[in-house]
Design an enzyme around this catalytic site. Structure first.
Site, mmCIF file in Angstrom:
data_model
loop_
_atom_site.group_PDB
_atom_site.id
_atom_site.type_symbol
_atom_site.label_atom_id
_atom_site.label_comp_id
_atom_site.label_asym_id
_atom_site.label_seq_id
_atom_site.Cartn_x
_atom_site.Cartn_y
_atom_site.Cartn_z
ATOM 1 N N LYS A 1 0.831 -1.202 0.000
ATOM 2 C CA LYS A 1 0.000 0.000 0.000
ATOM 3 C C LYS A 1 0.870 1.259 0.000
ATOM 4 O O LYS A 1 0.623 2.218 -0.719
ATOM 5 C CB LYS A 1 -0.927 0.013 1.218
ATOM 6 C CG LYS A 1 -1.762 -1.259 1.379
ATOM 7 C CD LYS A 1 -2.783 -1.438 0.278
ATOM 8 C CE LYS A 1 -3.756 -2.552 0.602
ATOM 9 N NZ LYS A 1 -3.502 -3.818 -0.069
ATOM 10 N N HIS B 1 -17.209 4.244 -1.036
ATOM 11 C CA HIS B 1 -16.178 3.347 -1.567
ATOM 12 C C HIS B 1 -16.490 3.133 -3.041
ATOM 13 O O HIS B 1 -17.443 2.417 -3.380
ATOM 14 C CB HIS B 1 -16.257 2.022 -0.788
ATOM 15 C CG HIS B 1 -15.247 1.020 -1.231
ATOM 16 N ND1 HIS B 1 -14.307 0.495 -0.397
ATOM 17 C CD2 HIS B 1 -15.018 0.476 -2.448
ATOM 18 C CE1 HIS B 1 -13.550 -0.342 -1.065
ATOM 19 N NE2 HIS B 1 -13.960 -0.387 -2.326
ATOM 20 N N ARG C 1 -6.384 -8.342 -9.242
ATOM 21 C CA ARG C 1 -7.091 -9.600 -9.518
ATOM 22 C C ARG C 1 -8.472 -9.269 -10.041
ATOM 23 O O ARG C 1 -8.927 -8.113 -9.974
ATOM 24 C CB ARG C 1 -7.228 -10.396 -8.205
ATOM 25 C CG ARG C 1 -8.070 -9.640 -7.191
ATOM 26 C CD ARG C 1 -8.282 -10.384 -5.885
ATOM 27 N NE ARG C 1 -9.258 -9.727 -5.029
ATOM 28 C CZ ARG C 1 -9.009 -8.699 -4.241
ATOM 29 N NH1 ARG C 1 -7.787 -8.205 -4.181
ATOM 30 N NH2 ARG C 1 -9.970 -8.153 -3.511
ATOM 31 N N VAL D 1 -14.700 -10.124 -6.683
ATOM 32 C CA VAL D 1 -15.955 -10.854 -6.472
ATOM 33 C C VAL D 1 -17.076 -10.173 -7.258
ATOM 34 O O VAL D 1 -17.868 -10.810 -7.943
ATOM 35 C CB VAL D 1 -16.321 -10.858 -4.957
ATOM 36 C CG1 VAL D 1 -17.716 -11.454 -4.750
ATOM 37 C CG2 VAL D 1 -15.282 -11.622 -4.170
ATOM 38 N N GLU E 1 -9.320 1.250 -6.378
ATOM 39 C CA GLU E 1 -10.311 1.669 -5.382
ATOM 40 C C GLU E 1 -10.053 3.105 -4.953
ATOM 41 O O GLU E 1 -8.903 3.482 -4.697
ATOM 42 C CB GLU E 1 -10.218 0.747 -4.150
ATOM 43 C CG GLU E 1 -10.674 -0.660 -4.447
ATOM 44 C CD GLU E 1 -10.804 -1.494 -3.175
ATOM 45 O OE1 GLU E 1 -10.897 -0.911 -2.088
ATOM 46 O OE2 GLU E 1 -10.792 -2.730 -3.295
ATOM 47 N N LYS F 1 -2.588 1.606 8.946
ATOM 48 C CA LYS F 1 -2.890 0.504 8.031
ATOM 49 C C LYS F 1 -1.646 -0.325 7.757
ATOM 50 O O LYS F 1 -0.536 0.209 7.655
ATOM 51 C CB LYS F 1 -3.425 1.056 6.691
ATOM 52 C CG LYS F 1 -4.765 1.776 6.830
ATOM 53 C CD LYS F 1 -5.207 2.390 5.497
ATOM 54 C CE LYS F 1 -6.150 1.486 4.734
ATOM 55 N NZ LYS F 1 -6.848 2.192 3.638
ATOM 56 N N GLU G 1 -6.473 1.923 -2.923
ATOM 57 C CA GLU G 1 -5.571 0.788 -3.207
ATOM 58 C C GLU G 1 -5.933 0.198 -4.558
ATOM 59 O O GLU G 1 -6.975 0.532 -5.125
ATOM 60 C CB GLU G 1 -5.677 -0.287 -2.120
ATOM 61 C CG GLU G 1 -7.046 -0.899 -1.972
ATOM 62 C CD GLU G 1 -7.141 -1.808 -0.739
ATOM 63 O OE1 GLU G 1 -6.481 -1.513 0.265
ATOM 64 O OE2 GLU G 1 -7.857 -2.810 -0.816
ATOM 65 N N GLY H 1 -9.743 -5.558 5.079
ATOM 66 C CA GLY H 1 -10.104 -4.899 6.325
ATOM 67 C C GLY H 1 -9.278 -5.342 7.512
ATOM 68 O O GLY H 1 -9.593 -5.016 8.649
ATOM 69 N N ARG I 1 -24.451 -10.348 -2.083
ATOM 70 C CA ARG I 1 -23.682 -11.539 -1.729
ATOM 71 C C ARG I 1 -24.484 -12.326 -0.683
ATOM 72 O O ARG I 1 -24.852 -11.772 0.356
ATOM 73 C CB ARG I 1 -22.326 -11.160 -1.110
ATOM 74 C CG ARG I 1 -21.440 -10.382 -2.052
ATOM 75 C CD ARG I 1 -20.048 -10.290 -1.455
ATOM 76 N NE ARG I 1 -19.194 -9.348 -2.167
ATOM 77 C CZ ARG I 1 -17.882 -9.258 -1.959
ATOM 78 N NH1 ARG I 1 -17.299 -10.028 -1.072
ATOM 79 N NH2 ARG I 1 -17.149 -8.386 -2.629
#
Lengths: 463, 139, 76
Positions: free
Chosen positions: A116, A208, A293, A296, A275, A158, A289, A165, A339
């Site tokens: 990060k 977000h 990949r 989801v 993000e 962080k 960040e 998270g 989800r």
């Protein structure tokens, strides 16, 4: 083109990748742990090989086993899915060394984007706005204190290698910082084996927003619009939608270009997600960040753009250039995803997988279900508790919300509790309907939503 | 015969186990044939056996199964004789084969003093985790 | 946006009859819109008109006529 791809994952994403491969005439090799022997994708793959016992470390995280099977079965590509080894730079390098195409960015890119604090530095040079914070890691409480002073409280401590998270602590003032710093560092060491910390200004009540990017090996980088994942509980996403309702066309353009610059800054290749945090009044956005990949929630982007992202991943990994330019990307209508997790919201979301005694998925126009469940299957307790993803697409957001309500009413799963009922309540909450949710929404409204949920079941009980 | 009667006849014939039938009356004759008699066709389409190395049916004797996924080698080297052959008596802990994973050779030991009944894998084949390699008889 | 289009949006979102949708009709009393239904109506109007209605203004939209004048004033 790639001929045979090893799917180094399980559950719904393994099925998703298998389906894309099948449609492109690419053979698939599924690997599975003993707990997943009866999994749907294991039955559907061209070939399936058991690689270890249930424990993830001995199966899905066992790099030797994965590479051995890939080589022994003649795979020329390996798709890591999300989670597990999907963002493991060493594994990406190992695949390349063995002559197997890792379907994702290179190990170096993963390292650059994955750390990060390193990523923040790169973004600054690429002109991508970042939240004010420490320049590089904060190795001692003292450096953390001075950085926090400069940036202004509240701040977030962080973990550089953090994600999902974990290894994050909020700190509202200097007196609380030493304890928060120690806690976050310990959690980072436990979760990621790397306790390098950095510090960031805490953007209060942010939204977000993330942008999907696609990059090939020939320098072409495009973005496929945005997703709003603000409905989350303790940084675990619950409902995602695309496009984000709070973005004006101008803001979408600016953030999209920033996402493309971010991808170029790390020399990105394949599908990725950038993000951002958008502050409460929707003016300033900050790079948060980059996820190296497929995500989801990639399905909502597919629904509004009509682009099959996994197919694009396979094309890019096969050395083809992007078959569309930025001008060809159009966002049409609105998509929502819920989800469905095997967890009991009434028992503090305790995961409770088990056997599916009865299952009915909703269907109809504009409805998509991504899941590995089938009647009688067992959801194993060893991995994450996501059982299914319900997605809808409709011309407007309101129609999409109404369609998802209907889907959740129709969705039936007996055998273990899920969070479907909670999602259903959220879809009737005025703040959600108005598109006003920030990442604080669920934590702030959960008690009332759960209470309403409980009162509803009681009243149904009495009726 | 009316059309309806013919359809009923065809329908009944299809559900019967007859392979063929011939019917003729004054001004009309009909011949029916079906390749798979109803009884056979009625059986539900067998679910294709999963490509996975399905665990072997409960063997009479116990098996030595692969402790990891990799390539099965019957001998220590290509020019060497296999570690064991059917009928061999082996001691507990004695190496019965090798499994190679990413250039690392692992020796697979006999679980107890026993006689090797059957070798279940071909030399150089990929073996899955937990796949049966030998059938043996404890002694 | 002309009256017919606004009327159709109201009819579909609130599930009422077209004849009921007159400029004087009150959303809550005459057209049976509860608080959530009016939130959804505002959403539908925003998406159809391509504008964003401030929460502060939403309270002022009591009748069909209010909606028509708001749209006339705010449509680009």
């Amino acid at each position: 083109m790639l001929k045979r791809v090893l799917i180094a994952n399980r559950g719904e994403i393994a099925l998703r990748v298998l389906r894309a491969c099948r449609e492109m005439g690419i053979e698939t090799v599924a690997v599975y742990s003993e707990a997943d022997a009866e999994a749907l994708h294991v039955q559907l793959a061209t070939q399936s090989v058991c690689i270890g016992p249930a424990r993830a470390a001995d199966s899905y995280l066992n790099q030797y086993a994965l590479l051995t099977v890939a080589k022994a079965t003649g795979c020329d590509g390996l798709h890591p899915g999300y989670g597990f080894l999907s963002e493991n730079a060493d594994f990406a390098d190992a695949c390349r060394r063995e002559g197997i195409t890792f379907i994702g960015p290179s190990g170096d890119t993963i390292r650059k984007a994955g750390s990060k604090s390193a990523a923040r530095e790169l973004m600054k040079t690429a002109g991508v706005p970042v939240t004010p914070g420490s320049d590089g890691p904060v190795d001692t409480v003292a450096t953390a204190l001075s950085a926090a002073e400069r940036v202004g409280y509240p701040v977030l401590l962080k973990a550089s290698a953090g994600g999902g998270g974990r290894g994050i602590r909020r700190c509202d003032g200097p007196s609380a910082l030493p304890a928060a710093y120690a806690e976050a560092k310990a959690e980072a060491k436990a979760c990621f084996g790397d306790d390098e910390m950095y510090l960031e200004k805490l953007v209060l009540r942010p939204r977000h927003i993330e942008f999907q990017v696609l990059a090939d090996r020939f320098g072409n980088v495009i973005h496929l619009g945005d997703r709003d994942c603000s409905v989350q509980r303790r940084n675990q996403k619950l409902i995602e939608e695309a496009p984000a309702r709070c973005l004006t066309p101008a803001l979408r353009e600016a953030m999209g270009q920033a996402a493309v610059r971010a991808a170029r800054a790390v020399g990105y290749e394949n599908a990725g997600t950038v993000e951002f945090l958008l502050d409460d009044n929707g003016e300033h956005f900050y790079f948060m960040e980059m996820n190296t990949r497929i995500q989801v929630e990639h399905g909502v982007t597919e629904l509004i753009t009509g682009v099959d992202l996994v197919r694009q991943q396979l094309r890019i990994a096969s050395g083809l250039s992007l078959d569309m330019a930025q001008a060809d990307v159009h966002l049409a209508g609105h998509a929502l995803e819920c989800r469905i997790n095997a967890e009991d919201p009434a028992k503090n979301f305790r995961p409770c997988p088990g056997q599916v005694s009865f299952l009915h998925f909703p269907g109809g126009a504009g409805v998509r279900v991504d899941s590995c469940l089938y009647n009688g299957c067992t959801l194993s307790p060893y991995y994450d508790s996501m059982a299914a993803k319900l997605l809808v697409h409709a011309p407007t957001r309101l129609e999409a919300i109404r369609k998802m309500r209907r889907c959740l009413e129709e969705f039936t799963l007996e055998g273990f509790p899920t969070n479907a009922e909670l999602s259903y309540q959220i879809l009737y909450h005025p703040t959600f309907v108005r598109g006003g949710c920030t990442t604080a929404f669920l934590d702030e409204n959960l008690p009332r939503l759960l209470d309403f949920n409980r009162r509803l079941s009681e009243s149904e009980g009495e009726a | 015969m009316t059309n309806q009667e013919i359809f009923d006849l065809m329908d009944r014939f299809q559900r019967s186990s007859l392979r063929s039938m011939k019917l003729s009356c004054q001004d009309f004759s009909i011949e029916l044939e079906q390749s798979a008699p109803a009884a056979a066709a009625a059986a539900p389409e067998a679910v294709p056996a999963p490509a996975a190395a399905a665990p072997a049916p409960q063997p009479e004797n116990p098996v030595i199964s692969a402790p990891l996924v990799g390539t099965y080698y019957a001998a220590s080297a290509p020019d060497q004789p296999p570690f064991v052959a059917p009928g061999d008596r082996v001691k507990k802990g004695q190496t019965v084969c090798l499994i190679e994973a990413m250039k690392m050779m692992s020796e697979v030991p006999a679980p107890c003093d026993c006689v090797i009944e059957e070798v279940l894998k071909a030399n150089g084949a990929l073996t899955a985790f937990g796949e049966p390699l030998f059938r043996y008889r404890p002694c | 946006m002309e009256f017919e289009k606004v009327r159709d949006i109201i009819v579909e979102t609130l599930g009422c009859d077209a004849e009921q949708v007159t400029p004087e009709a009150s959303l809550a009393d005459d057209l049976g819109a509860d608080s959530l239904a009016s939130v959804e109506l505002v959403m539908a109007l925003e998406e159809a008109a391509g504008i964003s209605i401030d929460d502060a203004d939403v309270a002022g939209l009591k009748t069909v006529g209010d909606i028509m004048s708001y749209l006339k004033a705010h449509q680009n």
